[in-house]
Design an enzyme around this catalytic site. Structure first.
Site, short mmCIF file in Angstrom:
data_model
loop_
_atom_site.label_atom_id
_atom_site.label_comp_id
_atom_site.label_asym_id
_atom_site.label_seq_id
_atom_site.Cartn_x
_atom_site.Cartn_y
_atom_site.Cartn_z
N CYS A 2 0.85 -1.17 0.00
CA CYS A 2 0.00 0.00 0.00
C CYS A 2 0.89 1.24 0.00
CB CYS A 2 -0.95 0.08 1.19
SG CYS A 2 -2.12 -1.26 1.25
N ARG A 27 3.89 -0.34 -4.85
CA ARG A 27 3.60 -0.87 -3.50
C ARG A 27 2.28 -1.64 -3.45
NH1 ARG A 27 6.84 1.50 0.35
NH2 ARG A 27 5.42 0.81 1.96
N TRP A 75 -2.71 -2.74 -1.70
CA TRP A 75 -2.43 -4.16 -1.85
C TRP A 75 -3.34 -4.84 -0.84
CZ3 TRP A 75 -0.58 -8.31 1.09
CH2 TRP A 75 -0.19 -9.44 0.34
N ASN A 101 -1.82 1.75 5.67
CA ASN A 101 -0.93 0.69 5.20
C ASN A 101 -0.60 -0.17 6.40
OD1 ASN A 101 1.17 -0.83 4.08
ND2 ASN A 101 2.68 0.79 4.37
N GLY A 102 -0.76 -1.49 6.28
CA GLY A 102 -0.44 -2.37 7.41
C GLY A 102 -1.64 -3.22 7.76
N GLU A 484 16.96 -18.14 -7.92
CA GLU A 484 16.60 -16.78 -8.29
C GLU A 484 16.02 -16.74 -9.71
OE1 GLU A 484 16.08 -14.18 -6.80
OE2 GLU A 484 16.30 -12.53 -8.18
N LYS A 488 12.22 -15.41 -10.51
CA LYS A 488 11.92 -14.33 -11.47
C LYS A 488 10.87 -14.79 -12.48
CE LYS A 488 14.01 -10.95 -10.00
NZ LYS A 488 13.89 -11.49 -8.72
N GLU A 491 7.33 -15.12 -10.79
CA GLU A 491 6.64 -13.88 -10.43
C GLU A 491 6.29 -13.02 -11.65
OE1 GLU A 491 8.83 -11.11 -7.96
OE2 GLU A 491 10.71 -11.78 -8.80
N LYS A 609 5.77 -4.44 -3.93
CA LYS A 609 7.21 -4.42 -3.75
C LYS A 609 7.64 -4.51 -2.30
CE LYS A 609 11.43 -2.93 -5.49
NZ LYS A 609 11.83 -4.26 -5.97
C1 F6R Z 1 11.49 -10.82 -5.90
C2 F6R Z 1 11.42 -9.79 -4.88
C3 F6R Z 1 11.06 -10.20 -3.50
C4 F6R Z 1 11.89 -9.41 -2.48
C5 F6R Z 1 11.43 -9.76 -1.06
C6 F6R Z 1 12.25 -9.04 0.00
O1 F6R Z 1 11.86 -10.28 -7.14
O2 F6R Z 1 11.62 -8.63 -5.14
O3 F6R Z 1 11.22 -11.57 -3.33
O4 F6R Z 1 13.24 -9.73 -2.65
O5 F6R Z 1 10.08 -9.40 -0.90
O6 F6R Z 1 12.18 -7.67 -0.16
P1 F6R Z 1 13.22 -6.71 0.54
O7 F6R Z 1 14.54 -6.95 -0.09
O8 F6R Z 1 12.71 -5.33 0.32
O9 F6R Z 1 13.24 -7.09 2.00
#
Ligand code: F6R
Length: 614
Positions: A2, A27, A75, A101-102, A484, A488, A491, A609
């Site tokens: 959010c 977000r 979100w 948010n939360g 990884e 990718k 997702e 994100k």
């Molecule tokens: C995948 C991706 C997520 C983040 C995960 C952790 O492409 O972006 O898996 O890596 O949500 O996010 P951070 O690094 O912000 O703690």
């Protein structure tokens, strides 16, 4: 998760709030809404779907005047992504609008009480309870800031709240606990947002809000108090990137831009970290050499892509610093009984610095007296603030939901930490450390070379767009790279994709291999002969069973040519540094394949994100 924007100034608020939301859409994009205070009332518009739908609705209506407003991009957590559940939420009188948010964990009890008291709640969200609680709190005192403070004390969980009231047309009030909220200070105008990106085109002067604080925003000032009403200490800072970093700069997607920025991001993360004498200097880390010498175990906690960076870091830490290292998903960490002591170093890796699972793991580790080092990209975010020390990656803002440049810089940062510990503990001679740092310094150029040769990867991705499943195999540091690559693809392309340790294949997953199944294999450098030869055998095993092999191998490795249906070359680099070059084709592959399937690669379905809920 959010995105929230608030504005109090002297320009029309609507456009500023909408532009801010556009920068925060990464977000969450399940719904969007705005509320503008004008002519003694609060006018709200909200729509399910992406911000574009809200824009359409607004364009069809009469433009709201008003110089104070709030906005939200959602979100969904409580209730499906419908118009009814979109923020802002209102109280019974319609005078209050609130965005959130939360997760408010005690919302069910609060809601029950409110309904008993005669409030009519119109949505399924936890947020709406706050609007009605504010209504009750305002009844006694007519001050939104005080009402917010009173209400926050009744809430459990994680929240950033931002509200406006028709009776206080020049004020926006915000509050935060465990979720991000920053203030932007302008001239004759001030901003609130989940992330500085929302106001970066207007000001680069920001204020970091602390835990359990309430902020009152007016055109000509900002007042911050804690939940007990005492004036709070705040930290002012200047954002060191500008609006161009938060724009696509000619690329179709942020993800493409961020992939292309990787050489620079790697170089920036290395910058200034080697002293004149060739020794690493990580003073900003805030952990003394004495403390580091005492460390007898390292535990890395992280989620998703950052977790994969942690898995790779383990090899570097054990090899260079010669310390036992465990890597744990942050969401699992505090639910077992990790053995932590004062001499355990916990490293939390997080791009956003706001991931709730990682933040909770940090808190748990600190409660057990372990020392905690954060590796984060977002300056002043929650995780670095709560850690004993921090090493920032310098990837710049990462806006595409799928992490790319942050991952490469996380690798560089953990390598620096591993080398620094090795230097401090004397497990590597200074010249050995320097030699690796020199190799690292050469990596931006190698990553650039990989990027120059991506056309075959893109063509391959397009040719596989109708496949149902792709497998990824690797060994040693190539194994997390395989994970990884699979993440990718899942997702972005919504395809079944799995990463396996190549040696594990024969213990089960080889049953998945069938005629023409695409299998990507990350081959270690030839210099690691045993490792290398084992994986070449694995390639033959899967090929014998009909797999279509896509082999990523270093330049000059001829041993794989006979077994590769498609051969993708990367520059030759030492084993531990190889993930910096082998990950890049996998990012490009997933991005292109998702684009070929017509997906929005910056905003994949169901994702957001910054994951600020557990
Ligand atoms: C995948 C991706 C997520 C983040 C995960 C952790 O492409 O972006 O898996 O890596 O949500 O996010 P951070 O690094 O912000 O703690």
């Amino acid at each position: 998760m959010c995105g929230i924007v608030g504005y109090a100034g002297s320009r029309p608020a609507l456009q500023i709030v909408i532009d801010g939301l556009a920068r925060l859409e990464y977000r969450g994009y399940d719904s969007a809404g705005v509320a503008i205070v004008a002519d003694g009332e609060v006018r709200a518009t909200r729509r399910a779907g992406k911000l574009a739908r809200l824009r359409e609705s607004l364009a069809a209506g009469t433009p709201s005047p008003g110089e104070v407003g709030i906005g939200h991009t959602r979100w969904a957590t409580h209730g499906p992504p419908t118009d009814r559940n979109a923020h802002p939420h209102r109280d019974c009188t319609g005078a209050i609008a609130v965005v959130h948010n939360g997760i408010i964990e005690n919302f069910a009890t609060l809601r029950e009480r409110l309904e008993k008291d005669g409030h009519i709640l119109a949505s399924d969200t936890d947020t709406e309870a706050v609007a009605h609680l504010l209504e009750d709190a305002m009844a006694g005192q007519q001050d939104l800031t005080e009402a917010m403070r009173t209400v926050c004390r009744r809430l459990d969980g994680a929240f950033t709240l931002v509200a406006v009231h028709a009776g206080q047309p020049d004020v926006v009030v915000g509050a935060r606990r465990n979720s991000p909220l920053v203030v932007g200070r302008g001239t004759g105008e001030n901003f609130l947002a989940s992330d500085v990106a929302a106001f970066i085109e207007h000001t680069r002067d920001a204020i970091e809000l602390g835990q359990d604080q309430v902020v009152e925003l007016r055109r000509d000032g900002v007042r911050v108090i804690d939940f007990d009403g005492r004036p709070a200490d705040v930290k002012e800072y200047h954002v060191d990137w500008d609006v161009s970093a938060a724009e696509k700069g000619g690329y179709d997607y942020f993800m493409l831009k961020e992939i292309a920025e990787q050489p620079q991001a790697v170089a920036d993360t290395l910058l200034g970290r080697v002293g004149m004498d060739g020794r690493l200097t990580l003073d900003e880390m805030r952990l003394s050499d004495e403390e580091l010498r005492e460390v007898d175990k390292i535990i890395i906690v992280a989620c998703g892509t950052a977790y994969h960076a942690g898995l790779i870091a383990k090899y570097a830490i054990e090899h260079w610093a010669q310390l036992p290292c465990e890597v744990e998903l942050a969401s699992e960490f505090r639910y077992r009984d990790p053995i932590l002591t004062r001499t355990t170093l916990v490293i939390a890796i997080s791009q956003s610095g706001e991931t709730m699972d990682t933040l909770m793991a940090v808190r748990h580790a600190r409660e057990q007296r372990a020392r905690v080092l954060g590796i984060c990209n977002v300056n002043g975010s929650s995780i670095p603030r709560e850690c004993d020390g921090v090493l920032y990656t310098h990837a710049g803002p990462e806006i595409a939901v799928a992490s790319t440049k942050a991952f490469l810089t996380q690798l560089v940062a953990v390598y620096l930490v591993a080398l620094y510990i090795a230097q401090t503990r004397g497990t590597k001679w200074a010249d050995e450390v320097f030699a690796v740092v020199q190799l690292l310094a050469g990596m931006p150029e190698k990553v650039e070379k990989v990027l120059e040769t991506m056309e075959p990867v893109r063509a391959l991705a397009r040719s596989l767009a109708s496949e149902k499943c792709v497998l990824f195999l690797g060994r040693h540091v190539g194994y997390p790279v395989a994970l990884e690559g699979a993440l990718k693809l899942k997702e972005l392309a919504y395809m079944h994709a799995e990463g396996f340790a190549a040696g594990e294949l024969k213990h089960g997953p080889i049953a998945l291999i069938e005629e023409n199944l695409p299998v990507v294999v990350v081959v270690p450098p030839r210099a690691r002969d045993v490792l290398h030869d084992k994986i070449v055998s694995n390639i033959q095993e899967i090929r014998a069973r009909g797999a279509r092999t896509i082999v990523i191998a270093e330049a000059g490795d001829e041993s794989v040519v006979a077994y590769a249906d498609t051969l993708l070359r990367v520059p030759a680099v030492p084993t531990l540094l190889q993930p910096l070059v082998t990950t890049v084709p996998l990012q490009v592959f997933a991005c292109e394949l998702a684009t070929a399937k017509g997906h929005d690669v910056d905003q994949p379905r169901n994702l957001a994100k910054s994951v600020t809920v557990e």
